[in-house]
Design an enzyme around this catalytic site. Structure first.
Site, mmCIF file in Angstrom:
data_model
loop_
_atom_site.group_PDB
_atom_site.id
_atom_site.type_symbol
_atom_site.label_atom_id
_atom_site.label_comp_id
_atom_site.label_asym_id
_atom_site.label_seq_id
_atom_site.Cartn_x
_atom_site.Cartn_y
_atom_site.Cartn_z
ATOM 1 N N ASP A 157 0.821 -1.211 0.000
ATOM 2 C CA ASP A 157 0.000 0.000 0.000
ATOM 3 C C ASP A 157 0.856 1.263 0.000
ATOM 4 O OD1 ASP A 157 -2.606 1.125 -0.059
ATOM 5 O OD2 ASP A 157 -2.528 1.554 2.087
ATOM 6 N N GLN A 174 -4.927 -1.874 -7.344
ATOM 7 C CA GLN A 174 -5.620 -1.003 -6.393
ATOM 8 C C GLN A 174 -6.252 0.167 -7.119
ATOM 9 O OE1 GLN A 174 -3.932 2.168 -3.443
ATOM 10 N NE2 GLN A 174 -3.977 0.257 -2.276
ATOM 11 N N SER A 181 -6.922 4.845 -0.175
ATOM 12 C CA SER A 181 -7.130 3.558 -0.836
ATOM 13 C C SER A 181 -8.607 3.198 -0.790
ATOM 14 C CB SER A 181 -6.310 2.468 -0.142
ATOM 15 O OG SER A 181 -4.945 2.789 -0.134
#
Length: 300
Positions: free
Chosen positions: A217, A291, A241
């Protein structure tokens, strides 16, 4: 809360093995009841829980209910609400299925009675099969690149908070980070970094997977930002996110250098998509990431 986790939350530290040990402690969830776990956040997270942390903790919770001979091969997650780092997170595991080869788990992270994150993960026994993979890009090695702090220093006062932020992951940028390339305008929607846990990890495959999930991430949304020559703190960018998916292809160690090769195929509707590939230093493709993140440019 365990004593180790309490110490990890209270003393953020700086870098190296002590900081990595604190990350491992944060992933060492407290068992509340069958299928129910509790985790904490480091004290240095002033705004919201880092997405990689809640993903790593949720994956640990799922893995604690699975036989050790079954290894996680994929996860799919949604970030539902921003997490409050000042209070614990409760992780509830639903044992969806235990088959002959595959095990499926669903995890919901809860604060104040509301879901902040959900994750589905699939585990599989080791089996032989077809083998092929894309080759690793030809890039300089990590030892030939400047440290993260060296690059942050070039950005001046705007990124000064990054200098004191504890980082259990050592990062070396292959491509210029957006806070440097922004001075020359937009560039290719791609970002490449070498990463490794900043210390030594125990020989637990689940721990290495969860540390990589934590690291995945980081820097991923640099790719869409680089395409437009903007970045957090240096421009008025609001980001978070939204969802996250990972596939784990081959065994690896998260405390050894891995190349994170990220690119952004699209950005629209205040959202940016990024895909990433992790390569071991010997060239093996070890994981793939996708993502979508919220990317709002204030004033547009």
């Amino acid at each position: 809360m365990t004593e180790v986790a309490r110490a990890a939350a209270a003393d953020p530290g700086a870098a190296g093995q002590p900081m990595l040990d604190r990350l491992v402690a944060l992933l060492d969830l407290e068992v509340i009841e069958d299928n129910i776990f509790r985790g904490v956040s480091p004290a240095d997270r002033p705004i919201r829980v880092f997405g990689g942390q809640v993903a790593g903790q949720a994956l640990i919770a799922a893995g604690r209910t699975v036989p050790p001979e079954r290894h996680v091969h994929s996860l799919h997650a949604y970030f539902i609400r921003g997490g409050d780092p000042s209070i614990p997170i409760v992780y509830e595991v639903d044992r969806i299925r235990d088959g002959r080869s595959f095990t499926t788990r669903r995890v919901v992270a809860i604060q104040r009675g509301k879901a902040i994150f959900s994750l589905s993960a699939s585990f599989q026994v080791v089996e032989p099969g077809l083998e092929h993979a894309d080759p690793m890009p030809d890039v300089p090695g990590p030892d030939d690149l400047p440290t993260y702090l060296d690059l942050v220093a070039k950005a001046g006062e705007k990124l000064e908070p990054f200098r004191s932020m504890p980082r259990p992951i050592d990062i070396r940028y292959v491509t210029e980070p957006p806070w440097i390339s922004r001075d020359t305008g937009p560039r290719e929607a791609r970002n490449q970094v070498w990463m490794r846990a900043d210390g030594k990890l125990a020989d637990d495959p689940l721990l290495h997977v969860c540390v990589l999930a934590y690291a995945s991430d980081m820097t991923l949304l640099d790719a869409p930002l680089a395409r437009h020559g903007v970045y957090w703190w240096t421009d008025k960018v609001i980001g978070a996110s939204l969802d996250h998916a990972m596939w784990f292809h081959r065994p690896f160690r998260a405390d050894e250098w891995v190349l994170y090769d990220c690119e952004s195929p699209s950005a629209s509707g205040a959202r940016g998509m990024a895909t990433g590939r992790f390569f071991a230093q010997d060239g093996r493709l070890i994981a793939t990431v996708v993502q979508e993140g919220l990317l709002r440019i204030v004033g547009q």
